[in-house]
Enzyme design. Sequence first.
Site, PDB file in Angstrom:
ATOM      1  CG  ASP A   3     -34.747 -72.668 -85.347  1.00 10.37           C
ATOM      2  OD1 ASP A   3     -33.531 -72.549 -85.450  1.00 10.37           O
ATOM      3  OD2 ASP A   3     -35.411 -73.824 -85.321  1.00 10.37           O
ATOM      4  CG  HIS A   6     -24.192 -77.899 -77.008  1.00 12.11           C
ATOM      5  ND1 HIS A   6     -23.782 -79.350 -76.811  1.00 12.11           N
ATOM      6  CD2 HIS A   6     -24.974 -77.448 -76.370  1.00 12.11           C
ATOM      7  CE1 HIS A   6     -25.122 -79.620 -75.987  1.00 12.11           C
ATOM      8  NE2 HIS A   6     -25.704 -78.495 -75.638  1.00 12.11           N
ATOM      9  CG  ASP A  14     -26.931 -78.892 -70.086  1.00 13.79           C
ATOM     10  OD1 ASP A  14     -27.203 -77.825 -70.065  1.00 13.79           O
ATOM     11  OD2 ASP A  14     -27.184 -79.731 -71.055  1.00 13.79           O
TER      12      ASP A  14
END
Length: 667
Positions: free
Chosen positions: A20, A135, A172
């Site tokens: 991936d 997230h 971040d």
Amino acid sequence: MGTALIYDEEMTKYKLLWVDPACKIEVPERLTVSHEALVATGLADRCVSIPVREATEADILLVHSEEYLEGVKKTPYMTLEDLQEFTLQYGDVYFHPNIYHCAKLAIGASLQLVDAVMTGKVRNGMALVRPPGHHSMRSAASGFCVFNNVAIAAQYAKRQYGVKRVLIVDWDIHHGQGVQYCFEDDPSVLYFSWHRYEHQKFWPQLRESDFDSVGKEKGAGFNINVPWNKVKMQNSDYLSIFFHVLLPVAYEFSPDLVLVCAGFDSAIGDPEGEMCATPDIFAHLTHLLMNLAGGKVCAVLEGGYNLTSLPQSVCQTVQTLLGDPAPRPANLESPCKSALESLQCVRSAHRQYWSCLKHAADLPTSDISTKRIKLEEEGEKTGEGEEDKGTDEKVWAQPPKRVAPSIRTAVVLPDGVACPDQCERFSSPGDPDPLVVSKLRENYLKDGDDGNALTTLYSLTALADKMDRNEICSGLVLVRDVSMAMMCVVQHAATALSNRVLVVCVGDGKVRSDCSEDGKTLVVQFSSKESDDQRSKYYIPVCLQKGCSDVPGLLHSISGLLLPLGYEYDPGLVLLVQMPDSGICDSVWQQLIGLLQGLARGHTLVLMREDERTRVGPTASSLLGNAAPSLGQLHAPLPEDVKAVESLRHRLKSDWKLLQTTAPETG
Ligand SMILES: CC(O)(O)CCCCCNCCCN
Ligand SMILES: [Zn+2]
């Protein structure tokens, strides 16, 4: 009090089991290289090592739904195919038989850190964890994240310790949408995030990641998004946002606890961020937060995918948490136009919520929201390709060694004034140099001055020399005549010291402003009187209506004027002078000392009048690196003072680029 380090190698024991491209950068080595660097540099040994624990279901349910938890609970028993199937429902994330266990440890590590800080076992700390968290949403995994470590930590701190206000700083390079959704209607949690955005072209490509998402209902104003619409942002871009958005608002909010979503994909070399800020910038970002919340700062690792800049940045962060002076912020450039546009947009979007931003300018004429719409129309809104961008290999200098001098704080005090503990009394070494003595005598002594005024002055110059040679970090000298002593140091610096001197004068009093136009000294004076001194690039009088007794006004001019000036000037020595009867209160004085220590590798030399005996303790405490007491929630600075700072910035910004808060008019 010490610094906690929380790490367990169990969290390295999961990885991507299939192909991936979106997930291949999230590898176990991120954690091992970071921890190994902390061990190799000796920083790990200086920390208080605290074990991780497994989050309980109750911990997880502080943020996540039962059905989501039930789903994730099944993953340890899934076949490879089931894991891939389960993963398909989420974006840019992968599962592994051991990731649920590691995700519980990542939360547990964060909560152990909160416990250690809130119980006073340590002052601050860092948790090195994976999977990251910012997230993940109530019922969804996203962006390598399974549970939202920092969001859970914030809810836990509120419930377990009755924390009233939590500041979450997310440096971040990705937007922590999971954190935003969790707290967007919650005024007790102020979420600040900057993130690569490129007008919604960059992952996660959300409209609500833009600067106009300010929070909802009661939470309006408590969500601050700073979109980076271009890559290659530099140290000066990051610092400008801290000076002109985060710090003023953070001081007004006055958190009881600071949590950092410490992602280091915002550092140079990172394939995700593609930014140019160097690892030492995290020493400054960390330092600038360490006087908030009485120093209670918990940093939790999020992203960071360059296996060189990640460990360097982690070490810079931990070394600052330990109290070591930050490296000098060398050669800062002007913030770029795009950063200034974002800065202006964020400040105007929030001016109705924060009094420190009240006089922020309107949206820039080249309103960047129209740019977003145009890009959409042109169909430019494509996720950045998953294919390997041939990232041209970035190179950057090793962060400079940060050697803390053997003596942290030396003091020259009149007899009868006790030396504060952990400080060292300083007396000039050896016989006074007759040349220096005669110069001092003729220039600075008034007749009638007794011998020990001369001795004090001599010690003062000798102490400045020791600091200049990095043998002593900071100093405190009590003198009879503060102005005269200041002149003496400035004169000495101009001739004997190798470095520039930033002189910060707190209070009224004549500061000979003809001191060098050669740039050897920069004088910033906070007072209540309009100074009639001719304005120059190197003498900047800041007039506050109520003088230095006005906490909001002084804080506002410190973060919005003094810090940008100081960082751009990048002195080798900071001379901090408390003029008699300045009216400044101890807690602001301590904040000022704490913030200024981010400059000049912590070489702060403080001058006070010898009768300020009660201030010796608090001053020494801050010079030793102890966090200043929280100021409490600030009411609004006086409009005149905010306007005065704005007009000073406007007048000086052509000379001092870090004072800019608006994009140059597109002409
Ligand atoms: C913790 C974190 O914010 O660093 C996670 C970032 C997830 C990025 C997903 N897209 C990756 C695209 C790869 N080219
Ligand atoms: Zn990230």
